[in-house]
Write a protein that holds these residues in place. Structure first.
Motif, PDB file in Angstrom:
ATOM      1  N   LEU A 219      -3.946  -7.739  -4.234  1.00  0.00           N
ATOM      2  CA  LEU A 219      -4.581  -6.873  -5.229  1.00  0.00           C
ATOM      3  C   LEU A 219      -3.778  -5.591  -5.433  1.00  0.00           C
ATOM      4  CD1 LEU A 219      -6.972  -6.506  -7.099  1.00  0.00           C
ATOM      5  CD2 LEU A 219      -8.254  -5.572  -5.171  1.00  0.00           C
ATOM      6  N   GLU A 220      -3.182  -5.100  -4.372  1.00  0.00           N
ATOM      7  CA  GLU A 220      -2.375  -3.884  -4.463  1.00  0.00           C
ATOM      8  C   GLU A 220      -1.216  -4.054  -5.452  1.00  0.00           C
ATOM      9  OE1 GLU A 220      -0.655  -0.662  -1.279  1.00  0.00           O
ATOM     10  OE2 GLU A 220      -0.280  -2.777  -0.874  1.00  0.00           O
ATOM     11  N   CYS A 221      -0.746  -5.275  -5.605  1.00  0.00           N
ATOM     12  CA  CYS A 221       0.330  -5.531  -6.573  1.00  0.00           C
ATOM     13  C   CYS A 221      -0.076  -5.112  -7.983  1.00  0.00           C
ATOM     14  CB  CYS A 221       0.689  -7.017  -6.579  1.00  0.00           C
ATOM     15  SG  CYS A 221       1.417  -7.646  -5.056  1.00  0.00           S
ATOM     16  N   TYR A 222      -1.373  -5.138  -8.250  1.00  0.00           N
ATOM     17  CA  TYR A 222      -1.894  -4.810  -9.574  1.00  0.00           C
ATOM     18  C   TYR A 222      -2.607  -3.461  -9.607  1.00  0.00           C
ATOM     19  CZ  TYR A 222      -1.004  -9.718 -10.518  1.00  0.00           C
ATOM     20  OH  TYR A 222      -0.410 -10.940 -10.680  1.00  0.00           O
ATOM     21  N   GLN A 223      -2.431  -2.671  -8.554  1.00  0.00           N
ATOM     22  CA  GLN A 223      -3.195  -1.428  -8.426  1.00  0.00           C
ATOM     23  C   GLN A 223      -3.020  -0.487  -9.615  1.00  0.00           C
ATOM     24  OE1 GLN A 223      -2.455   0.732  -4.811  1.00  0.00           O
ATOM     25  NE2 GLN A 223      -4.173   2.111  -5.156  1.00  0.00           N
ATOM     26  N   TRP A 224      -1.828  -0.274 -10.063  1.00  0.00           N
ATOM     27  CA  TRP A 224      -1.600   0.712 -11.113  1.00  0.00           C
ATOM     28  C   TRP A 224      -1.125   0.102 -12.423  1.00  0.00           C
ATOM     29  CZ3 TRP A 224      -4.271   4.410  -9.464  1.00  0.00           C
ATOM     30  CH2 TRP A 224      -4.259   4.767  -8.123  1.00  0.00           C
ATOM     31  N   SER A 225      -0.934  -1.215 -12.415  1.00  0.00           N
ATOM     32  CA  SER A 225      -0.447  -1.849 -13.633  1.00  0.00           C
ATOM     33  C   SER A 225      -0.743  -3.339 -13.588  1.00  0.00           C
ATOM     34  CB  SER A 225       1.072  -1.641 -13.757  1.00  0.00           C
ATOM     35  OG  SER A 225       1.607  -2.427 -14.785  1.00  0.00           O
ATOM     36  N   SER A 226      -1.056  -3.907 -14.727  1.00  0.00           N
ATOM     37  CA  SER A 226      -1.276  -5.351 -14.779  1.00  0.00           C
ATOM     38  C   SER A 226       0.048  -6.104 -14.812  1.00  0.00           C
ATOM     39  CB  SER A 226      -2.113  -5.711 -16.007  1.00  0.00           C
ATOM     40  OG  SER A 226      -1.440  -5.321 -17.182  1.00  0.00           O
ATOM     41  N   ASP A 227       1.133  -5.362 -14.922  1.00  0.00           N
ATOM     42  CA  ASP A 227       2.471  -5.941 -14.958  1.00  0.00           C
ATOM     43  C   ASP A 227       3.071  -5.888 -13.550  1.00  0.00           C
ATOM     44  OD1 ASP A 227       4.797  -7.061 -15.991  1.00  0.00           O
ATOM     45  OD2 ASP A 227       5.650  -5.095 -16.472  1.00  0.00           O
ATOM     46  N   ALA A 228       2.597  -6.756 -12.669  1.00  0.00           N
ATOM     47  CA  ALA A 228       3.032  -6.739 -11.274  1.00  0.00           C
ATOM     48  C   ALA A 228       4.365  -7.452 -11.101  1.00  0.00           C
ATOM     49  CB  ALA A 228       1.978  -7.412 -10.404  1.00  0.00           C
ATOM     50  N   ASP A 229       5.050  -7.110 -10.038  1.00  0.00           N
ATOM     51  CA  ASP A 229       6.302  -7.760  -9.671  1.00  0.00           C
ATOM     52  C   ASP A 229       5.993  -9.199  -9.244  1.00  0.00           C
ATOM     53  OD1 ASP A 229       8.113  -8.414  -7.028  1.00  0.00           O
ATOM     54  OD2 ASP A 229       9.273  -7.485  -8.646  1.00  0.00           O
ATOM     55  N   ALA A 230       6.534 -10.164  -9.975  1.00  0.00           N
ATOM     56  CA  ALA A 230       6.219 -11.580  -9.741  1.00  0.00           C
ATOM     57  C   ALA A 230       6.607 -12.037  -8.336  1.00  0.00           C
ATOM     58  CB  ALA A 230       6.906 -12.442 -10.790  1.00  0.00           C
ATOM     59  N   GLY A 231       7.716 -11.559  -7.833  1.00  0.00           N
ATOM     60  CA  GLY A 231       8.154 -11.950  -6.489  1.00  0.00           C
ATOM     61  C   GLY A 231       7.208 -11.454  -5.411  1.00  0.00           C
ATOM     62  N   ARG A 232       6.763 -10.235  -5.568  1.00  0.00           N
ATOM     63  CA  ARG A 232       5.819  -9.673  -4.597  1.00  0.00           C
ATOM     64  C   ARG A 232       4.473 -10.386  -4.662  1.00  0.00           C
ATOM     65  NH1 ARG A 232       3.129  -3.940  -4.463  1.00  0.00           N
ATOM     66  NH2 ARG A 232       2.161  -4.077  -2.427  1.00  0.00           N
ATOM     67  N   VAL A 233       4.006 -10.675  -5.887  1.00  0.00           N
ATOM     68  CA  VAL A 233       2.753 -11.413  -6.051  1.00  0.00           C
ATOM     69  C   VAL A 233       2.872 -12.776  -5.377  1.00  0.00           C
ATOM     70  CG1 VAL A 233       1.253 -12.569  -7.737  1.00  0.00           C
ATOM     71  CG2 VAL A 233       2.027 -10.215  -8.141  1.00  0.00           C
ATOM     72  N   ARG A 234       3.968 -13.443  -5.594  1.00  0.00           N
ATOM     73  CA  ARG A 234       4.205 -14.762  -4.987  1.00  0.00           C
ATOM     74  C   ARG A 234       4.146 -14.690  -3.469  1.00  0.00           C
ATOM     75  NH1 ARG A 234       7.844 -19.492  -6.549  1.00  0.00           N
ATOM     76  NH2 ARG A 234       8.497 -20.327  -4.556  1.00  0.00           N
ATOM     77  N   ASP A 235       4.810 -13.686  -2.889  1.00  0.00           N
ATOM     78  CA  ASP A 235       4.822 -13.534  -1.434  1.00  0.00           C
ATOM     79  C   ASP A 235       3.426 -13.257  -0.879  1.00  0.00           C
ATOM     80  OD1 ASP A 235       7.549 -13.949  -1.381  1.00  0.00           O
ATOM     81  OD2 ASP A 235       8.065 -11.819  -1.161  1.00  0.00           O
TER      82      ASP A 235
END
Length: 106
Positions: free
Chosen positions: A40-56
């Protein structure tokens, strides 16, 4: 078949490190919540999250879910399908299509 291979691979990984001693159902459930928060933190400040981090982070959540299911003697695919049957009854297509309303308000 793929589920069994993944389960066996996770079991080997844990056994090689002697981590099973730490994998009580309680600890695994906590780890799922912690990793879900990191996802969830991946999307904390933006809906445009880093795909690699989301995947991990998603991989971490799924790993702990598989470990907990294994520890409890459950098959992930089986329990998801069982829950899907229940959810289908709660949310009939005719009433739920295109709606985010909870089942008791359909």
């Amino acid at each position: 078949m793929a589920d069994e291979r993944l389960r066996d691979e996770l079991r080997r990984f844990v056994a090689e490190r002697e981590w099973a001693q730490f994998h009580s159902p309680e600890n695994l459930a906590k780890s799922i919540a912690i990793e879900a928060a990191e996802l969830l933190e991946c999307y904390q400040w933006s809906s445009d999250a880093d795909a690699g981090r989301v995947r991990d982070e998603l991989a971490d959540v799924l790993t702990y879910c598989h470990l907990l299911a294994d520890r409890l003697g459950l098959e992930p695919t089986e329990i998801v399908r069982e829950k899907l049957k229940v959810t289908r009854r709660k949310y009939p297509v005719e009433q739920a299509r295109g709606s985010s309303v909870k089942y008791d308000r359909l």
